[in-house]
Design a protein around this motif. Structure first.
Motif, mmCIF file in Angstrom:
data_model
loop_
_atom_site.group_PDB
_atom_site.id
_atom_site.type_symbol
_atom_site.label_atom_id
_atom_site.label_comp_id
_atom_site.label_asym_id
_atom_site.label_seq_id
_atom_site.Cartn_x
_atom_site.Cartn_y
_atom_site.Cartn_z
ATOM 1 N N PHE A 1 0.298 1.540 -40.050
ATOM 2 C CA PHE A 1 -0.362 1.619 -41.349
ATOM 3 C C PHE A 1 0.567 2.051 -42.477
ATOM 4 O O PHE A 1 0.101 2.302 -43.587
ATOM 5 N N GLN A 2 1.871 2.080 -42.254
ATOM 6 C CA GLN A 2 2.795 2.489 -43.302
ATOM 7 C C GLN A 2 2.734 1.591 -44.524
ATOM 8 O O GLN A 2 2.937 2.039 -45.638
ATOM 9 N N GLY A 3 2.450 0.339 -44.347
ATOM 10 C CA GLY A 3 2.391 -0.595 -45.463
ATOM 11 C C GLY A 3 1.218 -0.351 -46.400
ATOM 12 O O GLY A 3 1.148 -0.933 -47.471
ATOM 13 N N LEU A 4 0.293 0.506 -46.018
ATOM 14 C CA LEU A 4 -0.871 0.783 -46.855
ATOM 15 C C LEU A 4 -0.750 2.117 -47.586
ATOM 16 O O LEU A 4 -1.742 2.646 -48.075
ATOM 17 N N ASP B 1 -16.235 1.247 -45.657
ATOM 18 C CA ASP B 1 -17.000 0.536 -44.626
ATOM 19 C C ASP B 1 -16.087 -0.311 -43.749
ATOM 20 O O ASP B 1 -16.274 -0.393 -42.531
ATOM 21 N N THR B 2 -15.099 -0.936 -44.357
ATOM 22 C CA THR B 2 -14.157 -1.762 -43.595
ATOM 23 C C THR B 2 -13.347 -0.903 -42.627
ATOM 24 O O THR B 2 -13.113 -1.298 -41.483
ATOM 25 N N PHE B 3 -12.922 0.270 -43.072
ATOM 26 C CA PHE B 3 -12.204 1.176 -42.168
ATOM 27 C C PHE B 3 -13.109 1.663 -41.034
ATOM 28 O O PHE B 3 -12.661 1.811 -39.895
ATOM 29 N N GLU C 1 -2.966 -5.249 -40.157
ATOM 30 C CA GLU C 1 -2.923 -6.551 -40.819
ATOM 31 C C GLU C 1 -4.307 -6.971 -41.309
ATOM 32 O O GLU C 1 -4.453 -7.523 -42.395
ATOM 33 N N GLU C 2 -5.316 -6.686 -40.494
ATOM 34 C CA GLU C 2 -6.682 -7.008 -40.886
ATOM 35 C C GLU C 2 -7.087 -6.199 -42.121
ATOM 36 O O GLU C 2 -7.748 -6.713 -43.032
ATOM 37 N N MET C 3 -6.671 -4.933 -42.176
ATOM 38 C CA MET C 3 -6.979 -4.095 -43.333
ATOM 39 C C MET C 3 -6.257 -4.614 -44.580
ATOM 40 O O MET C 3 -6.825 -4.612 -45.673
ATOM 41 N N LYS C 4 -5.013 -5.063 -44.434
ATOM 42 C CA LYS C 4 -4.282 -5.627 -45.582
ATOM 43 C C LYS C 4 -5.015 -6.845 -46.132
ATOM 44 O O LYS C 4 -5.150 -7.009 -47.343
ATOM 45 N N LEU D 1 -6.800 -7.322 -49.876
ATOM 46 C CA LEU D 1 -6.504 -8.452 -50.766
ATOM 47 C C LEU D 1 -7.768 -9.159 -51.242
ATOM 48 O O LEU D 1 -7.767 -9.803 -52.284
ATOM 49 N N GLN D 2 -8.855 -9.044 -50.474
ATOM 50 C CA GLN D 2 -10.120 -9.687 -50.838
ATOM 51 C C GLN D 2 -10.917 -8.883 -51.865
ATOM 52 O O GLN D 2 -11.854 -9.388 -52.454
ATOM 53 N N LEU D 3 -10.528 -7.624 -52.089
ATOM 54 C CA LEU D 3 -11.263 -6.769 -53.026
ATOM 55 C C LEU D 3 -10.992 -7.194 -54.462
ATOM 56 O O LEU D 3 -9.990 -7.832 -54.757
#
Length: 197
Positions: free
Chosen positions: A63-66, A81-83, A109-112, A116-118
């Motif tokens: 999760f470093q990229g976030l 909710d997504t988390f 990757e799914e969280m990224k 992006l969809q927000l």
């Protein structure tokens, strides 16, 4: 007595270290709790010891990229909710005896993709004032900010972020125009004054 003081200082130092390390996986820390993350690692590792430590390190790395993510403030509950869904799916994968080395990067990757969809954060629009529509949530630090540009030019120029290349060029243009206008006005005044003789 000295040993008691030393013993109480050690947990405080460990907490401080955790806070300093927090920026590496900031979004994960904002939207999940330590007990949730620890439970997931216990489920994946199935035993205490070095495997738990490897699991926690893999979580951090994935999760470093976030860490520097900035989202529209209105989307904060949606991301929470997504988390929550992500932690549930990681628990299911751990129960099915999956591998955390595969599960954590896939979840990150799914969280990224979800981020992006927000809805995008709206930019601050000059000239000035508090702009509530630009409120954003920053994962690094888990806080929100809003544009608060200053009502005058003097206030704007004292801010370090105001001295961008574009703003400097604009300022140079305004100064040049003011100088040229002043020169023409002084020249016109002297011409008028001298023509009266």
């Amino acid at each position: 007595m000295a040993l008691l003081v030393l013993a109480s200082a050690v947990p405080a130092a460990l907490r401080a270290l955790l806070v300093l390390k927090a920026s590496a996986w900031a979004c994960l820390l904002c939207f999940t709790t330590y007990p949730e993350r620890a439970a997931i690692c216990r489920m994946f590792a199935r035993v205490q010891g070095p495997k738990i430590d490897q699991c926690e390190e893999a979580f951090t790395t994935a999760f470093q990229g976030l860490s520097d993510v900035e989202i529209n403030y209105e989307e904060r509950s949606h991301l929470h909710d997504t988390f929550t869904q992500m932690t549930l799916s990681l628990q299911e994968e751990a129960t099915a005896q999956g591998s955390f080395e595969v599960a954590f990067p896939a979840a990150a990757e799914e969280m990224k993709r979800a981020i992006l969809q927000l809805k995008r954060v709206q930019p601050c629009i000059p000239p000035c004032g508090v702009q509530e529509v630009t409120r954003r949530f920053r994962c690094r630090g888990c806080y929100s900010t809003v544009c608060d540009l200053p009502p005058g030019l003097g206030e704007l120029l004292v801010r370090p972020e105001a001295l961008t290349l574009g703003n400097l060029a604009l300022l140079a243009g305004v100064i040049g125009l003011a100088s040229a206008t002043a020169t023409v006005l002084v020249w016109a005044f002297f011409r008028w004054y001298l023509s009266g003789d």
